[in-house]
Design an enzyme around this catalytic site. Structure first.
Site, PDB file in Angstrom:
ATOM      1  N   SER A  36       0.839  -1.193   0.000  1.00  0.00           N
ATOM      2  CA  SER A  36       0.000   0.000   0.000  1.00  0.00           C
ATOM      3  C   SER A  36       0.870   1.236   0.000  1.00  0.00           C
ATOM      4  O   SER A  36       1.882   1.291   0.709  1.00  0.00           O
ATOM      5  CB  SER A  36      -0.897  -0.004   1.247  1.00  0.00           C
ATOM      6  OG  SER A  36      -1.507   1.251   1.411  1.00  0.00           O
ATOM      7  N   LYS A  90     -12.460  -6.662 -10.407  1.00  0.00           N
ATOM      8  CA  LYS A  90     -13.086  -6.337 -11.691  1.00  0.00           C
ATOM      9  C   LYS A  90     -12.926  -4.843 -11.966  1.00  0.00           C
ATOM     10  O   LYS A  90     -12.855  -4.089 -11.004  1.00  0.00           O
ATOM     11  CB  LYS A  90     -14.555  -6.745 -11.749  1.00  0.00           C
ATOM     12  CG  LYS A  90     -15.382  -6.335 -10.550  1.00  0.00           C
ATOM     13  CD  LYS A  90     -16.014  -5.038 -10.351  1.00  0.00           C
ATOM     14  CE  LYS A  90     -16.155  -3.887 -11.169  1.00  0.00           C
ATOM     15  NZ  LYS A  90     -16.837  -2.752 -10.493  1.00  0.00           N
TER      16      LYS A  90
HETATM   17  P1  NAP Z   1     -10.286   3.008  -4.248  1.00  0.00           P
HETATM   18  O1  NAP Z   1     -11.091   3.159  -3.006  1.00  0.00           O
HETATM   19  O2  NAP Z   1      -9.904   4.222  -5.018  1.00  0.00           O
HETATM   20  O3  NAP Z   1      -9.007   2.147  -3.861  1.00  0.00           O
HETATM   21  C1  NAP Z   1      -8.030   1.798  -4.778  1.00  0.00           C
HETATM   22  C2  NAP Z   1      -6.713   1.695  -4.036  1.00  0.00           C
HETATM   23  O4  NAP Z   1      -5.709   1.296  -4.957  1.00  0.00           O
HETATM   24  C3  NAP Z   1      -6.220   3.020  -3.467  1.00  0.00           C
HETATM   25  O5  NAP Z   1      -6.772   3.265  -2.200  1.00  0.00           O
HETATM   26  C4  NAP Z   1      -4.730   2.806  -3.426  1.00  0.00           C
HETATM   27  O6  NAP Z   1      -4.446   2.059  -2.251  1.00  0.00           O
HETATM   28  C5  NAP Z   1      -4.443   1.866  -4.575  1.00  0.00           C
HETATM   29  N1  NAP Z   1      -3.844   2.531  -5.737  1.00  0.00           N
HETATM   30  C6  NAP Z   1      -2.667   2.181  -6.328  1.00  0.00           C
HETATM   31  N2  NAP Z   1      -2.393   2.963  -7.376  1.00  0.00           N
HETATM   32  C7  NAP Z   1      -3.406   3.834  -7.462  1.00  0.00           C
HETATM   33  C8  NAP Z   1      -3.680   4.908  -8.337  1.00  0.00           C
HETATM   34  N3  NAP Z   1      -2.860   5.224  -9.354  1.00  0.00           N
HETATM   35  N4  NAP Z   1      -4.827   5.626  -8.147  1.00  0.00           N
HETATM   36  C9  NAP Z   1      -5.663   5.323  -7.122  1.00  0.00           C
HETATM   37  N5  NAP Z   1      -5.436   4.292  -6.259  1.00  0.00           N
HETATM   38  C10 NAP Z   1      -4.336   3.569  -6.428  1.00  0.00           C
HETATM   39  O7  NAP Z   1     -11.041   2.071  -5.307  1.00  0.00           O
HETATM   40  P2  NAP Z   1     -11.983   0.837  -4.983  1.00  0.00           P
HETATM   41  O8  NAP Z   1     -13.388   1.289  -4.955  1.00  0.00           O
HETATM   42  O9  NAP Z   1     -11.462   0.052  -3.850  1.00  0.00           O
HETATM   43  O10 NAP Z   1     -11.838   0.041  -6.363  1.00  0.00           O
HETATM   44  C11 NAP Z   1     -10.693  -0.720  -6.672  1.00  0.00           C
HETATM   45  C12 NAP Z   1     -11.103  -1.788  -7.664  1.00  0.00           C
HETATM   46  O11 NAP Z   1     -12.111  -2.597  -7.054  1.00  0.00           O
HETATM   47  C13 NAP Z   1     -11.741  -1.216  -8.948  1.00  0.00           C
HETATM   48  O12 NAP Z   1     -11.359  -1.959 -10.068  1.00  0.00           O
HETATM   49  C14 NAP Z   1     -13.235  -1.345  -8.703  1.00  0.00           C
HETATM   50  O13 NAP Z   1     -13.972  -1.493  -9.909  1.00  0.00           O
HETATM   51  C15 NAP Z   1     -13.271  -2.617  -7.869  1.00  0.00           C
HETATM   52  N6  NAP Z   1     -14.477  -2.710  -7.033  1.00  0.00           N
HETATM   53  C16 NAP Z   1     -14.885  -1.671  -6.247  1.00  0.00           C
HETATM   54  C17 NAP Z   1     -16.078  -1.785  -5.519  1.00  0.00           C
HETATM   55  C18 NAP Z   1     -16.586  -0.674  -4.620  1.00  0.00           C
HETATM   56  O14 NAP Z   1     -17.716  -0.783  -4.121  1.00  0.00           O
HETATM   57  N7  NAP Z   1     -15.845   0.385  -4.351  1.00  0.00           N
HETATM   58  C19 NAP Z   1     -16.827  -2.935  -5.603  1.00  0.00           C
HETATM   59  C20 NAP Z   1     -16.345  -3.989  -6.346  1.00  0.00           C
HETATM   60  C21 NAP Z   1     -15.185  -3.863  -7.064  1.00  0.00           C
HETATM   61  P3  NAP Z   1      -3.123   2.311  -1.413  1.00  0.00           P
HETATM   62  O15 NAP Z   1      -3.158   3.747  -0.993  1.00  0.00           O
HETATM   63  O16 NAP Z   1      -3.275   1.341  -0.313  1.00  0.00           O
HETATM   64  O17 NAP Z   1      -1.960   2.015  -2.321  1.00  0.00           O
END
Ligand code: NAP
Length: 312
Positions: A36, A90
């Site tokens: 992370s 996904k």
């Molecule tokens: P998020 O909250 O933005 O989290 C993504 C994490 O990835 C960030 O917190 C960061 O974690 C890491 N990261 C590494 N490089 C990054 C970059 N260039 N920009 C942003 N983050 C970066 O997103 P999320 O909602 O968890 O979604 C992540 C994936 O899961 C997506 O493909 C999404 O479609 C899928 N998903 C999301 C959900 C939902 O409800 N949110 C549901 C199902 C699937 P660190 O700071 O720890 O490195």
């Protein structure tokens, strides 16, 4: 059974909301480390860089990539280069070709590659697939309307090229559709609505066609406030089935049908399936939902709408 030591990469919303609790509930996995850029104070070792993690803890054999799609490919390649089994959130990639490349590398290195589609583990999906398997579909409708400000606050990557915009939730509907339909469909037309300040769409209308005159319309929209709608309706020659609440509720000819309660959550289903894949050393990568998204972008007429501002 010895639990598989797994690392999570990217501790954002989905990793915290679903992956951590599902791994904690699973006998098949134990969380051994996190990669992370931002996390601290966890009770497992945390590394800013995935390669540092892989070098420091070679006993970790599986990696769950929970980062945005635009940065997933390089991390997946790295994990596969280190001969780790890989679970992809996904959508499995930002493009189809990069996922094909990961499939080749996983095969060459003897690794399991699992492209997850969490909505396929929703409670109603398996029963509806079974019901449809003996029927002839005539038409269908998908209504997937939600409030982006509620579900994706502050997530800049969804508005950047490769973040797929409203297809981020819409692909969940397509993952259910491609699972339950007894026939193959293809996109025939699409209209994508882009806010004037964004690189990805906030809404999409898509037309699909299938065999014997089957047609389906999908309506994805991220501007819905109030009641949120995640419904799929399939009309067949003998009856109509509706999956509501993202696949959790089933109506057949208007009557509620109790869905299979076997899965405590969609993500428990994902980790149970990953454990099966590891036991049998088989990969599971179905790209059909992503093919429909790519085709909608290829065929889609582009419409511009007012700028989107993610007030916090
Ligand atoms: P998020 O909250 O933005 O989290 C993504 C994490 O990835 C960030 O917190 C960061 O974690 C890491 N990261 C590494 N490089 C990054 C970059 N260039 N920009 C942003 N983050 C970066 O997103 P999320 O909602 O968890 O979604 C992540 C994936 O899961 C997506 O493909 C999404 O479609 C899928 N998903 C999301 C959900 C939902 O409800 N949110 C549901 C199902 C699937 P660190 O700071 O720890 O490195």
């Amino acid at each position: 059974m010895t639990a598989t030591k797994i690392a999570i990469v990217g501790l954002g919303k989905i990793a915290k909301d679903q992956h951590l609790p599902s791994i904690a509930r699973s006998d098949a996995f134990t969380l051994a480390a996190v990669a992370s850029r931002s996390a601290s104070g966890l009770d497992v070792p945390t590394y800013e860089d995935l390669e540092d993690l892989l070098k420091a803890q070679p006993d970790i054999t599986a990696v769950a990539l929970c980062v945005p799609p635009q940065v997933r490919y390089e991390l997946a390649r790295l994990a596969l280069d280190y001969k780790k089994d890989v679970l992809l959130e996904k959508p499995p990639g930002a493009t189809l070709a990069e996922v094909h490349d990961l499939m080749r590398l996983a095969e060459a290195n003897g690794c399991v590659l699992y492209a997850t589609w969490h909505s396929r583990h929703a409670k109603g999906v398996a029963g509806v697939k079974d019901w449809l398997s003996t029927r002839t579909p005539v038409s269908g409708r998908i209504t997937w309307r939600e409030d982006v400000k509620h579900w994706h606050p502050g997530q800049a990557w969804i508005w950047q090229a490769g973040g797929v915009g409203v297809f981020d939730p819409g692909i969940n509907a397509l993952s259910i559709l491609t699972e339950i339909m007894p026939v193959d469909l293809h996109v025939t037309a699409a209209e994508l609505t882009f806010p004037e300040n964004c690189e990805t769409p906030i809404a999409a209308d898509i037309d699909f066609r299938g065999p014997d005159g089957f047609t389906l319309k999908a309506d994805f929209d991220w501007r819905q406030t109030g009641k949120q709608t995640w419904d799929i309706e399939i009309v067949t020659k003998d009856g109509t089935v509706v999956l509501q609440d993202g696949g959790a509720t089933v109506l057949i000819d208007g009557k509620s049908v109790s869905a299979d309660e076997a899965l405590a959550s969609e993500y428990d289903g994902i980790y149970a399936h990953f454990a099966e894949l590891l036991a049998t050393r088989g990969s599971d990568v179905d790209l059909s939902p992503l093919v429909h998204v790519a085709d909608a972008f290829m065929l889609g007429k582009r419409v511009t709408t007012e700028a989107f501002h993610d007030e916090q």
